[in-house]
Design a protein around this motif. Structure first.
Motif, PDB file in Angstrom:
ATOM      1  N   ILE A 190      -1.514   5.485  -7.686  1.00 36.92           N
ATOM      2  CA  ILE A 190      -0.716   6.416  -6.856  1.00 36.92           C
ATOM      3  C   ILE A 190      -1.091   6.251  -5.265  1.00 36.92           C
ATOM      4  CG2 ILE A 190       0.191   8.555  -6.326  1.00 36.92           C
ATOM      5  CD1 ILE A 190       0.186   9.068  -9.565  1.00 36.92           C
ATOM      6  N   ALA A 191      -2.478   6.576  -5.328  1.00 35.63           N
ATOM      7  CA  ALA A 191      -2.958   6.169  -3.893  1.00 35.63           C
ATOM      8  C   ALA A 191      -2.639   5.115  -3.363  1.00 35.63           C
ATOM      9  CB  ALA A 191      -4.451   6.665  -3.995  1.00 35.63           C
ATOM     10  N   LEU A 192      -2.819   3.822  -3.907  1.00 40.16           N
ATOM     11  CA  LEU A 192      -2.684   2.614  -3.410  1.00 40.16           C
ATOM     12  C   LEU A 192      -1.267   2.195  -2.951  1.00 40.16           C
ATOM     13  CD1 LEU A 192      -5.093   0.333  -5.349  1.00 40.16           C
ATOM     14  CD2 LEU A 192      -4.938   0.647  -2.965  1.00 40.16           C
ATOM     15  N   VAL A 193      -0.409   2.943  -3.823  1.00 40.93           N
ATOM     16  CA  VAL A 193       1.133   2.668  -3.613  1.00 40.93           C
ATOM     17  C   VAL A 193       1.531   3.528  -2.218  1.00 40.93           C
ATOM     18  CG1 VAL A 193       3.434   3.410  -4.360  1.00 40.93           C
ATOM     19  CG2 VAL A 193       1.893   2.288  -5.731  1.00 40.93           C
ATOM     20  N   PHE A 194       0.992   4.754  -2.026  1.00 40.45           N
ATOM     21  CA  PHE A 194       1.390   5.525  -0.821  1.00 40.45           C
ATOM     22  C   PHE A 194       0.681   4.842   0.272  1.00 40.45           C
ATOM     23  CE2 PHE A 194       2.239   9.272  -3.707  1.00 40.45           C
ATOM     24  CZ  PHE A 194       3.460   9.509  -3.426  1.00 40.45           C
ATOM     25  N   PHE A 195      -0.568   4.479   0.073  1.00 35.72           N
ATOM     26  CA  PHE A 195      -1.205   3.859   1.274  1.00 35.72           C
ATOM     27  C   PHE A 195      -0.567   2.439   1.720  1.00 35.72           C
ATOM     28  CE2 PHE A 195      -4.612   0.569   2.720  1.00 35.72           C
ATOM     29  CZ  PHE A 195      -4.809   1.388   3.796  1.00 35.72           C
ATOM     30  N   GLY A 196      -0.154   1.751   0.688  1.00 39.11           N
ATOM     31  CA  GLY A 196       0.753   0.444   0.954  1.00 39.11           C
ATOM     32  C   GLY A 196       1.976   0.688   1.860  1.00 39.11           C
ATOM     33  N   ILE A 197       2.791   1.825   1.066  1.00 38.38           N
ATOM     34  CA  ILE A 197       3.848   2.001   1.851  1.00 38.38           C
ATOM     35  C   ILE A 197       3.648   2.693   3.243  1.00 38.38           C
ATOM     36  CG2 ILE A 197       6.098   3.775   1.904  1.00 38.38           C
ATOM     37  CD1 ILE A 197       5.660   3.333  -1.380  1.00 38.38           C
ATOM     38  N   THR A 198       2.844   3.455   3.464  1.00 33.45           N
ATOM     39  CA  THR A 198       2.547   4.034   4.824  1.00 33.45           C
ATOM     40  C   THR A 198       1.944   2.856   5.691  1.00 33.45           C
ATOM     41  OG1 THR A 198       1.633   6.138   3.792  1.00 33.45           O
ATOM     42  CG2 THR A 198       1.128   5.785   5.877  1.00 33.45           C
ATOM     43  N   MET A 199       1.189   2.060   5.153  1.00 30.95           N
ATOM     44  CA  MET A 199       0.929   0.744   6.035  1.00 30.95           C
ATOM     45  C   MET A 199       1.973   0.086   6.360  1.00 30.95           C
ATOM     46  SD  MET A 199      -2.223  -1.822   4.932  1.00 30.95           S
ATOM     47  CE  MET A 199      -2.452  -3.183   5.983  1.00 30.95           C
ATOM     48  N   PHE A 200       2.965  -0.149   5.598  1.00 33.17           N
ATOM     49  CA  PHE A 200       3.991  -0.944   5.903  1.00 33.17           C
ATOM     50  C   PHE A 200       4.908  -0.458   6.691  1.00 33.17           C
ATOM     51  CE2 PHE A 200       8.345  -2.398   4.840  1.00 33.17           C
ATOM     52  CZ  PHE A 200       8.374  -3.806   4.991  1.00 33.17           C
ATOM     53  N   LEU A 201       5.227   1.066   6.654  1.00 31.67           N
ATOM     54  CA  LEU A 201       5.925   1.691   7.846  1.00 31.67           C
ATOM     55  C   LEU A 201       5.472   1.679   9.066  1.00 31.67           C
ATOM     56  CD1 LEU A 201       7.277   4.708   5.339  1.00 31.67           C
ATOM     57  CD2 LEU A 201       8.733   2.468   6.100  1.00 31.67           C
ATOM     58  N   ILE A 202       4.050   1.853   9.216  1.00 34.51           N
ATOM     59  CA  ILE A 202       3.265   1.993  10.368  1.00 34.51           C
ATOM     60  C   ILE A 202       3.348   0.589  11.005  1.00 34.51           C
ATOM     61  CG2 ILE A 202       1.376   2.617  11.457  1.00 34.51           C
ATOM     62  CD1 ILE A 202       0.997   4.936   9.454  1.00 34.51           C
ATOM     63  N   THR A 203       2.645  -0.454  10.456  1.00 33.84           N
ATOM     64  CA  THR A 203       2.393  -1.905  11.004  1.00 33.84           C
ATOM     65  C   THR A 203       3.615  -2.637  10.663  1.00 33.84           C
ATOM     66  OG1 THR A 203       1.349  -2.485   8.930  1.00 33.84           O
ATOM     67  CG2 THR A 203      -0.094  -1.333  10.469  1.00 33.84           C
ATOM     68  N   GLY A 204       4.267  -2.489   9.570  1.00 29.87           N
ATOM     69  CA  GLY A 204       5.395  -3.593   9.197  1.00 29.87           C
ATOM     70  C   GLY A 204       4.833  -4.939   8.619  1.00 29.87           C
ATOM     71  N   SER A 205       3.510  -4.764   8.266  1.00 35.04           N
ATOM     72  CA  SER A 205       2.924  -5.924   7.891  1.00 35.04           C
ATOM     73  C   SER A 205       3.258  -6.166   6.400  1.00 35.04           C
ATOM     74  CB  SER A 205       1.342  -5.749   7.876  1.00 35.04           C
ATOM     75  OG  SER A 205       0.625  -6.667   7.169  1.00 35.04           O
ATOM     76  N   LEU A 206       3.130  -7.386   5.949  1.00 38.18           N
ATOM     77  CA  LEU A 206       3.564  -7.797   4.616  1.00 38.18           C
ATOM     78  C   LEU A 206       2.521  -7.745   3.531  1.00 38.18           C
ATOM     79  CD1 LEU A 206       6.083 -10.679   5.025  1.00 38.18           C
ATOM     80  CD2 LEU A 206       6.713  -8.204   4.555  1.00 38.18           C
ATOM     81  N   MET A 207       1.325  -7.775   4.220  1.00 32.85           N
ATOM     82  CA  MET A 207       0.019  -7.395   3.546  1.00 32.85           C
ATOM     83  C   MET A 207      -0.125  -6.078   2.651  1.00 32.85           C
ATOM     84  SD  MET A 207      -1.608 -10.209   3.768  1.00 32.85           S
ATOM     85  CE  MET A 207      -3.153  -9.683   3.127  1.00 32.85           C
ATOM     86  N   ALA A 208       0.790  -5.178   3.447  1.00 31.51           N
ATOM     87  CA  ALA A 208       0.770  -3.721   2.716  1.00 31.51           C
ATOM     88  C   ALA A 208       1.371  -3.905   1.506  1.00 31.51           C
ATOM     89  CB  ALA A 208       1.525  -2.826   3.851  1.00 31.51           C
ATOM     90  N   LEU A 209       2.242  -5.009   1.327  1.00 37.42           N
ATOM     91  CA  LEU A 209       2.856  -4.839  -0.103  1.00 37.42           C
ATOM     92  C   LEU A 209       1.817  -5.139  -1.331  1.00 37.42           C
ATOM     93  CD1 LEU A 209       6.443  -6.429   0.896  1.00 37.42           C
ATOM     94  CD2 LEU A 209       5.863  -3.999   0.619  1.00 37.42           C
ATOM     95  N   ILE A 210       0.829  -5.960  -0.626  1.00 36.40           N
ATOM     96  CA  ILE A 210      -0.203  -6.197  -1.695  1.00 36.40           C
ATOM     97  C   ILE A 210      -0.714  -4.758  -2.283  1.00 36.40           C
ATOM     98  CG2 ILE A 210      -2.367  -6.976  -2.120  1.00 36.40           C
ATOM     99  CD1 ILE A 210      -1.670  -9.371  -0.117  1.00 36.40           C
ATOM    100  N   PHE A 211      -1.019  -3.799  -1.484  1.00 41.07           N
ATOM    101  CA  PHE A 211      -1.491  -2.536  -2.019  1.00 41.07           C
ATOM    102  C   PHE A 211      -0.447  -2.005  -2.868  1.00 41.07           C
ATOM    103  CE2 PHE A 211      -3.920  -3.017   2.042  1.00 41.07           C
ATOM    104  CZ  PHE A 211      -5.491  -2.953   1.456  1.00 41.07           C
ATOM    105  N   VAL A 212       0.992  -2.180  -2.616  1.00 38.30           N
ATOM    106  CA  VAL A 212       1.818  -1.626  -3.341  1.00 38.30           C
ATOM    107  C   VAL A 212       1.709  -2.224  -4.915  1.00 38.30           C
ATOM    108  CG1 VAL A 212       4.243  -1.199  -3.685  1.00 38.30           C
ATOM    109  CG2 VAL A 212       3.249  -0.798  -1.384  1.00 38.30           C
ATOM    110  N   ALA A 213       1.649  -3.446  -4.702  1.00 36.94           N
ATOM    111  CA  ALA A 213       1.700  -4.211  -6.085  1.00 36.94           C
ATOM    112  C   ALA A 213       0.602  -3.981  -6.769  1.00 36.94           C
ATOM    113  CB  ALA A 213       1.801  -5.745  -5.840  1.00 36.94           C
ATOM    114  N   ILE A 214      -0.665  -3.705  -6.209  1.00 37.95           N
ATOM    115  CA  ILE A 214      -1.681  -3.472  -7.128  1.00 37.95           C
ATOM    116  C   ILE A 214      -1.746  -2.049  -7.688  1.00 37.95           C
ATOM    117  CG2 ILE A 214      -4.279  -3.140  -6.841  1.00 37.95           C
ATOM    118  CD1 ILE A 214      -4.462  -5.241  -4.886  1.00 37.95           C
ATOM    119  N   GLY A 215      -1.282  -1.043  -6.826  1.00 34.40           N
ATOM    120  CA  GLY A 215      -0.837   0.206  -7.102  1.00 34.40           C
ATOM    121  C   GLY A 215      -0.068   0.367  -8.334  1.00 34.40           C
ATOM    122  N   LEU A 216       0.973  -0.271  -8.526  1.00 31.65           N
ATOM    123  CA  LEU A 216       1.993  -0.500  -9.542  1.00 31.65           C
ATOM    124  C   LEU A 216       1.443  -0.927 -10.708  1.00 31.65           C
ATOM    125  CD1 LEU A 216       5.248  -1.402  -7.637  1.00 31.65           C
ATOM    126  CD2 LEU A 216       4.602   1.037  -8.711  1.00 31.65           C
TER     127      LEU A 216
END
Length: 147
Positions: A7-33
């Motif tokens: 859950i922490a990785l999903v929230f971190f990835g979403i937050t990172m994506f919203l702030i930076t727009g980086s597609l690398m943030a989606l990796i954190f979302v995928a790992i979290g899921l």
């Protein structure tokens, strides 16, 4: 613990994506899921069906199948191993595990339960015995015996 980190990785990835727009943030979302996916097996005795499923946040996905004509339930003791690898080292840990298998068509089986507590294993096997009207084979020792 996996669920917390997931859950922490999903929230971190979403937050990172919203702030930076980086597609690398989606990796954190995928790992979290991935850390929040659970596997299991479910039995519906009144409907005489079962399914293996994957669950994500309580939503189960799996196909219901008809319960075969089970002949007996086996409580089986075996060893399970887990290997941990790092770049320069590797270690394997083995530990005792007890499996509950339901056998059908003479030698086919489905593993329905896994535990390290022998008392709990026999409680679950007794429940299967009563629900499915089958015998229990105790294969935890050197000699197999019917209960």
């Amino acid at each position: 613990m996996n669920r917390f980190f997931g859950i922490a990785l999903v929230f971190f990835g979403i937050t990172m994506f919203l702030i930076t727009g980086s597609l690398m943030a989606l990796i954190f979302v995928a790992i979290g899921l991935g850390l929040n996916v659970a596997e299991g097996l479910e039995i519906n005795l009144p409907a005489k069906t079962f399914r293996t499923f994957n669950s994500l946040f309580g939503f189960k996905i799996g196909r219901w199948e008809t319960i075969p004509n089970f002949e007996y339930v086996s409580v089986f003791k075996t060893k399970e191993s887990q290997t941990v690898r790092v770049v320069t080292a590797e270690t394997t840990q083995k530990y005792d595990i007890i499996l509950i298998n339901l056998f059908y068509n003479r030698n086919k089986h489905i593993t329905f339960y896994k535990t390290d507590n022998i008392q709990k294993a026999f409680e679950v096997a007794d429940h299967f015995k009563l629900a499915l009207d089958v015998a229990i084979l105790d294969a935890t020792g050197k000699e197999k015996k019917w209960l």
